[in-house]
Write a protein that holds these residues in place. Structure first.
Motif, PDB file in Angstrom:
ATOM      1  N   GLU A 107       0.833  -1.206   0.000  1.00 46.18           N
ATOM      2  CA  GLU A 107       0.000   0.000   0.000  1.00 46.18           C
ATOM      3  C   GLU A 107       0.867   1.256   0.000  1.00 46.18           C
ATOM      4  O   GLU A 107       0.551   2.247  -0.673  1.00 46.18           O
ATOM      5  CB  GLU A 107      -0.932  -0.006   1.218  1.00 46.18           C
ATOM      6  CG  GLU A 107      -2.026  -1.056   1.151  1.00 46.18           C
ATOM      7  CD  GLU A 107      -2.910  -0.879  -0.078  1.00 46.18           C
ATOM      8  OE1 GLU A 107      -3.312   0.278  -0.357  1.00 46.18           O
ATOM      9  OE2 GLU A 107      -3.184  -1.881  -0.760  1.00 46.18           O
ATOM     10  N   LYS A 165       2.201   1.742  -3.542  1.00 52.57           N
ATOM     11  CA  LYS A 165       1.186   2.286  -4.451  1.00 52.57           C
ATOM     12  C   LYS A 165       1.031   3.787  -4.264  1.00 52.57           C
ATOM     13  O   LYS A 165       0.959   4.550  -5.233  1.00 52.57           O
ATOM     14  CB  LYS A 165      -0.155   1.590  -4.209  1.00 52.57           C
ATOM     15  CG  LYS A 165      -0.206   0.146  -4.672  1.00 52.57           C
ATOM     16  CD  LYS A 165      -1.558  -0.473  -4.329  1.00 52.57           C
ATOM     17  CE  LYS A 165      -1.592  -1.958  -4.692  1.00 52.57           C
ATOM     18  NZ  LYS A 165      -2.892  -2.577  -4.295  1.00 52.57           N
ATOM     19  N   ARG A 166       0.978   4.200  -3.003  1.00 52.37           N
ATOM     20  CA  ARG A 166       0.790   5.629  -2.727  1.00 52.37           C
ATOM     21  C   ARG A 166       1.966   6.448  -3.239  1.00 52.37           C
ATOM     22  O   ARG A 166       1.790   7.532  -3.805  1.00 52.37           O
ATOM     23  CB  ARG A 166       0.598   5.839  -1.222  1.00 52.37           C
ATOM     24  CG  ARG A 166       0.411   7.296  -0.824  1.00 52.37           C
ATOM     25  CD  ARG A 166      -0.054   7.412   0.616  1.00 52.37           C
ATOM     26  NE  ARG A 166       0.908   6.869   1.551  1.00 52.37           N
ATOM     27  CZ  ARG A 166       1.962   7.555   2.015  1.00 52.37           C
ATOM     28  NH1 ARG A 166       2.187   8.784   1.588  1.00 52.37           N
ATOM     29  NH2 ARG A 166       2.776   7.005   2.885  1.00 52.37           N
ATOM     30  N   HIS A 167       3.175   5.927  -3.057  1.00 57.98           N
ATOM     31  CA  HIS A 167       4.347   6.690  -3.477  1.00 57.98           C
ATOM     32  C   HIS A 167       4.539   6.663  -4.995  1.00 57.98           C
ATOM     33  O   HIS A 167       5.039   7.637  -5.575  1.00 57.98           O
ATOM     34  CB  HIS A 167       5.593   6.177  -2.752  1.00 57.98           C
ATOM     35  CG  HIS A 167       5.685   6.667  -1.343  1.00 57.98           C
ATOM     36  ND1 HIS A 167       4.968   6.111  -0.313  1.00 57.98           N
ATOM     37  CD2 HIS A 167       6.386   7.702  -0.808  1.00 57.98           C
ATOM     38  CE1 HIS A 167       5.223   6.770   0.805  1.00 57.98           C
ATOM     39  NE2 HIS A 167       6.078   7.733   0.539  1.00 57.98           N
ATOM     40  N   MET A 168       4.137   5.595  -5.633  1.00 56.97           N
ATOM     41  CA  MET A 168       4.217   5.570  -7.093  1.00 56.97           C
ATOM     42  C   MET A 168       3.279   6.605  -7.705  1.00 56.97           C
ATOM     43  O   MET A 168       3.601   7.228  -8.728  1.00 56.97           O
ATOM     44  CB  MET A 168       3.887   4.170  -7.599  1.00 56.97           C
ATOM     45  CG  MET A 168       4.997   3.155  -7.330  1.00 56.97           C
ATOM     46  SD  MET A 168       4.414   1.448  -7.385  1.00 56.97           S
ATOM     47  CE  MET A 168       3.748   1.360  -9.032  1.00 56.97           C
ATOM     48  N   GLU A 169       2.137   6.821  -7.067  1.00 59.32           N
ATOM     49  CA  GLU A 169       1.186   7.807  -7.577  1.00 59.32           C
ATOM     50  C   GLU A 169       1.765   9.221  -7.548  1.00 59.32           C
ATOM     51  O   GLU A 169       1.357  10.080  -8.332  1.00 59.32           O
ATOM     52  CB  GLU A 169      -0.114   7.757  -6.774  1.00 59.32           C
ATOM     53  CG  GLU A 169      -1.005   6.584  -7.119  1.00 59.32           C
ATOM     54  CD  GLU A 169      -1.398   6.589  -8.592  1.00 59.32           C
ATOM     55  OE1 GLU A 169      -1.850   7.647  -9.087  1.00 59.32           O
ATOM     56  OE2 GLU A 169      -1.229   5.547  -9.252  1.00 59.32           O
ATOM     57  N   MET A 170       2.724   9.459  -6.643  1.00 66.93           N
ATOM     58  CA  MET A 170       3.355  10.775  -6.568  1.00 66.93           C
ATOM     59  C   MET A 170       4.056  11.130  -7.875  1.00 66.93           C
ATOM     60  O   MET A 170       4.249  12.311  -8.193  1.00 66.93           O
ATOM     61  CB  MET A 170       4.377  10.810  -5.423  1.00 66.93           C
ATOM     62  CG  MET A 170       3.790  10.688  -4.035  1.00 66.93           C
ATOM     63  SD  MET A 170       5.059  10.373  -2.764  1.00 66.93           S
ATOM     64  CE  MET A 170       6.242  11.670  -3.103  1.00 66.93           C
ATOM     65  N   ARG A 182       3.172   9.794 -11.008  1.00 60.11           N
ATOM     66  CA  ARG A 182       2.364   9.594 -12.211  1.00 60.11           C
ATOM     67  C   ARG A 182       2.318  10.892 -13.024  1.00 60.11           C
ATOM     68  O   ARG A 182       2.084  11.969 -12.495  1.00 60.11           O
ATOM     69  CB  ARG A 182       0.952   9.151 -11.850  1.00 60.11           C
ATOM     70  CG  ARG A 182       0.115   8.772 -13.075  1.00 60.11           C
ATOM     71  CD  ARG A 182      -1.272   8.317 -12.667  1.00 60.11           C
ATOM     72  NE  ARG A 182      -1.241   7.053 -11.940  1.00 60.11           N
ATOM     73  CZ  ARG A 182      -1.212   5.859 -12.516  1.00 60.11           C
ATOM     74  NH1 ARG A 182      -1.184   5.770 -13.846  1.00 60.11           N
ATOM     75  NH2 ARG A 182      -1.208   4.760 -11.783  1.00 60.11           N
ATOM     76  N   LYS A 238       4.883  12.183 -14.478  1.00 65.88           N
ATOM     77  CA  LYS A 238       6.210  12.797 -14.514  1.00 65.88           C
ATOM     78  C   LYS A 238       7.146  11.933 -15.355  1.00 65.88           C
ATOM     79  O   LYS A 238       6.933  10.721 -15.499  1.00 65.88           O
ATOM     80  CB  LYS A 238       6.756  12.964 -13.098  1.00 65.88           C
ATOM     81  CG  LYS A 238       5.906  13.900 -12.241  1.00 65.88           C
ATOM     82  CD  LYS A 238       6.486  14.054 -10.842  1.00 65.88           C
ATOM     83  CE  LYS A 238       5.626  15.002 -10.005  1.00 65.88           C
ATOM     84  NZ  LYS A 238       6.161  15.175  -8.634  1.00 65.88           N
ATOM     85  N   TYR A 272       8.311   8.456 -14.103  1.00 59.12           N
ATOM     86  CA  TYR A 272       7.328   7.431 -13.735  1.00 59.12           C
ATOM     87  C   TYR A 272       7.571   6.116 -14.471  1.00 59.12           C
ATOM     88  O   TYR A 272       7.567   5.038 -13.860  1.00 59.12           O
ATOM     89  CB  TYR A 272       5.915   7.939 -14.023  1.00 59.12           C
ATOM     90  CG  TYR A 272       4.827   6.961 -13.639  1.00 59.12           C
ATOM     91  CD1 TYR A 272       4.486   6.760 -12.304  1.00 59.12           C
ATOM     92  CD2 TYR A 272       4.136   6.241 -14.614  1.00 59.12           C
ATOM     93  CE1 TYR A 272       3.484   5.869 -11.946  1.00 59.12           C
ATOM     94  CE2 TYR A 272       3.133   5.349 -14.269  1.00 59.12           C
ATOM     95  CZ  TYR A 272       2.814   5.164 -12.939  1.00 59.12           C
ATOM     96  OH  TYR A 272       1.825   4.275 -12.586  1.00 59.12           O
ATOM     97  N   ILE A 292       8.330   2.298 -12.874  1.00 60.34           N
ATOM     98  CA  ILE A 292       7.530   1.109 -13.183  1.00 60.34           C
ATOM     99  C   ILE A 292       8.409   0.014 -13.781  1.00 60.34           C
ATOM    100  O   ILE A 292       8.306  -1.171 -13.421  1.00 60.34           O
ATOM    101  CB  ILE A 292       6.383   1.464 -14.150  1.00 60.34           C
ATOM    102  CG1 ILE A 292       5.407   2.445 -13.479  1.00 60.34           C
ATOM    103  CG2 ILE A 292       5.652   0.203 -14.597  1.00 60.34           C
ATOM    104  CD1 ILE A 292       4.738   1.901 -12.234  1.00 60.34           C
TER     105      ILE A 292
END
Length: 483
Positions: free
Chosen positions: A449, A452-457, A459, A461, A464, A468
């Motif tokens: 979790e 997921k939250r930190h990857m959204e930071m 998105r 850019k 990103y 991934i």
């Protein structure tokens, strides 16, 4: 040569100095001047601190002497904000590794002091070091700090051999990627040897900056009895090309207010001498009891929990680009609280006896082999689990050191707030490794979790897609991917 005489020529040079950069009287004049600061005084300092610049001593003195609960809370809120701006919401993990408790010094507060007959003395062999390192790696750690007493059995060539040994140990899932050192002050030539074998951070704590107290704690005739040899050790490190340095104080030896000022003056001295490069980290352990060490049980200058939280916040406000380390000497609830006030590194799964990882499952089980007692004996997975639950991201990153982002280069990165371009992505990668290789099911669930939250930071850019791609490569078995 007599071991205790090894630095006598260098000592003589420091003895010629008329003064050093710690002026005890001046510090007390500054503290006494601001004994009762107004809210306006405090807020003036906080307004400057918002700019993420190092404070001046009189400004820090105002924060130290502030007793107003309203503005103390404002200090806490700004300390949290600055930590997030410079370091992000990550918490870096490490494990200490005690190599030797043999020591020629006789510090009043230390369980390893030479006169302590209750202490079992030992220096690890290379085979024993490998065994300890394997255990640390298999718990999930990627960085360690090697700790040595000061004795003929632990001189610099031995230290170099231990660093090489630590880096040579590989297991199915990992290795130690950064080996820091906590040891005695060394000469320039000795430090060059450590540099050449890939030392990480070089830590030496002054213990206390107060001259009289220093001499009371560290008897004359011992190597540690020379105040200035220790005070200027980071100058020698910089001269030797060891530009990633950690300073610290053992809180409880003298008045905490003076010691915070001492840490600031040390930082200022280094920045002014070495083109803006101050300490990479500051540590602020409090005295805890040690076997057969009466001084450690009820020190005169023991720091209360409330003052401890305050001094952590003040350090973050005063030196915003310096990493702050809170060790397992502190109890769980205090560590939780000070992370939000600016702490950027913690240890976990800590055992502080020589050979203790192989001999015990947790700390405080080998009192005749441990330098002091610790208050947070949880294993690494439990602490990682908690950090994830606090909405921080655990990090095992060692990328800056290996990419050459140390010293002046690191300061440039930190001051430009590029933490979000380097440190957060690298935290994502190393947390993913930990979750795949070591984590319990519950920690894995919480950690995913957090990822997921930190990857959204990121998105939308440019970075990103790289994040991934690296995560997919890690899932497919690759390791040690970094920016």
């Amino acid at each position: 040569m007599n071991f205790l005489k090894k630095y006598q020529n260098e000592f003589a040079e420091y003895d010629k100095l008329d003064h050093d950069f710690i002026d005890d009287d001046k510090i007390w004049v500054q503290l006494n001047k601001w004994e009762n600061p107004t809210r306006e005084d405090v807020r003036r300092v906080l307004k400057k601190a918002q700019q993420c610049v190092r404070l001046e001593p009189e400004e820090t003195a105002i924060l130290i002497q502030n007793q107003d609960e309203v503005t103390i809370q404002e200090m806490y809120e700004l300390a949290h904000q600055l930590k997030e701006e410079v370091y992000g919401d990550r918490v870096v993990f490490f494990a200490p590794l005690y190599i030797s408790d043999e020591c020629a010094n006789n510090c009043k507060y230390c369980g390893f002091r030479s006169s302590n007959k209750a202490m079992h003395r030992k220096t690890l062999s290379m085979e024993e070091i490998e065994q300890e390192v394997r255990i640390i790696i298999e718990e999930g750690q990627k960085r360690t700090v090697l700790v040595y007493g000061e004795s003929p059995s632990t001189e610099v060539d031995f230290m170099c051999d231990t660093i090489k040994k630590v880096y040579s140990v590989k297991t199915e899932h990992g290795e130690i990627r950064r080996a820091n050192i906590n040891c005695a002050p060394l000469s320039v030539e000795e430090l060059k040897k450590l540099r050449d074998v890939g030392i990480g951070t070089y830590q030496v704590f002054q213990e206390t900056y107060h001259h009289q107290t220093y001499h009371e704690m560290h008897p004359a005739g011992t190597l540690k009895g020379h105040y200035r040899w220790r005070l200027y050790c980071m100058d020698r490190a910089q001269e030797a090309g060891v530009d990633d340095n950690g300073i610290g104080v053992l809180f409880g030896l003298y008045d905490w207010r003076f010691e915070v000022m001492g840490l600031l003056y040390h930082t200022i001295h280094l920045e002014e001498t070495f083109n803006g490069v101050g300490p990479h980290t500051i540590s602020f352990p409090r005295i805890t009891p040690a076997t057969d060490t009466p001084f450690s049980v009820q020190p005169k200058y023991a720091v209360s929990d409330s003052d401890f939280k305050k001094l952590v916040a003040i350090l973050r406000l005063s030196v915003p680009y310096t990493g702050l380390i809170c060790t397992a000497r502190e109890p769980e609830h205090i560590r939780r609280e000070v992370i939000s006030l600016g702490v950027s590194q913690i240890d976990a799964g800590t055992r502080i006896g020589v050979g203790a990882y192989a001999e015990s499952k947790s700390a405080n089980q080998l009192p005749d082999k441990e330098q002091f007692s610790i208050c947070d004996s949880r294993n690494l997975d439990n602490v990682v689990n908690e950090i994830c639950g606090m909405d921080y991201i655990p990090s095992f990153c060692t990328a800056c050191y290996r990419a050459g982002r140390t010293g002046e280069q690191f300061m440039k990165v930190a001051k430009s707030k590029f933490v979000h371009n380097y440190c957060i992505p690298n935290a994502i990668f190393t947390l993913k490794e930990y979750l795949l290789d070591y984590a319990s099911d519950n920690t894995k669930s919480k950690g995913e979790e957090v990822l997921k939250r930190h990857m959204e930071m990121f998105r939308g850019k440019p970075i990103y897609d790289k994040i991934i791609d690296n995560l997919k490569r890690i899932e497919n078995g690759e390791r040690d991917l970094r920016l």
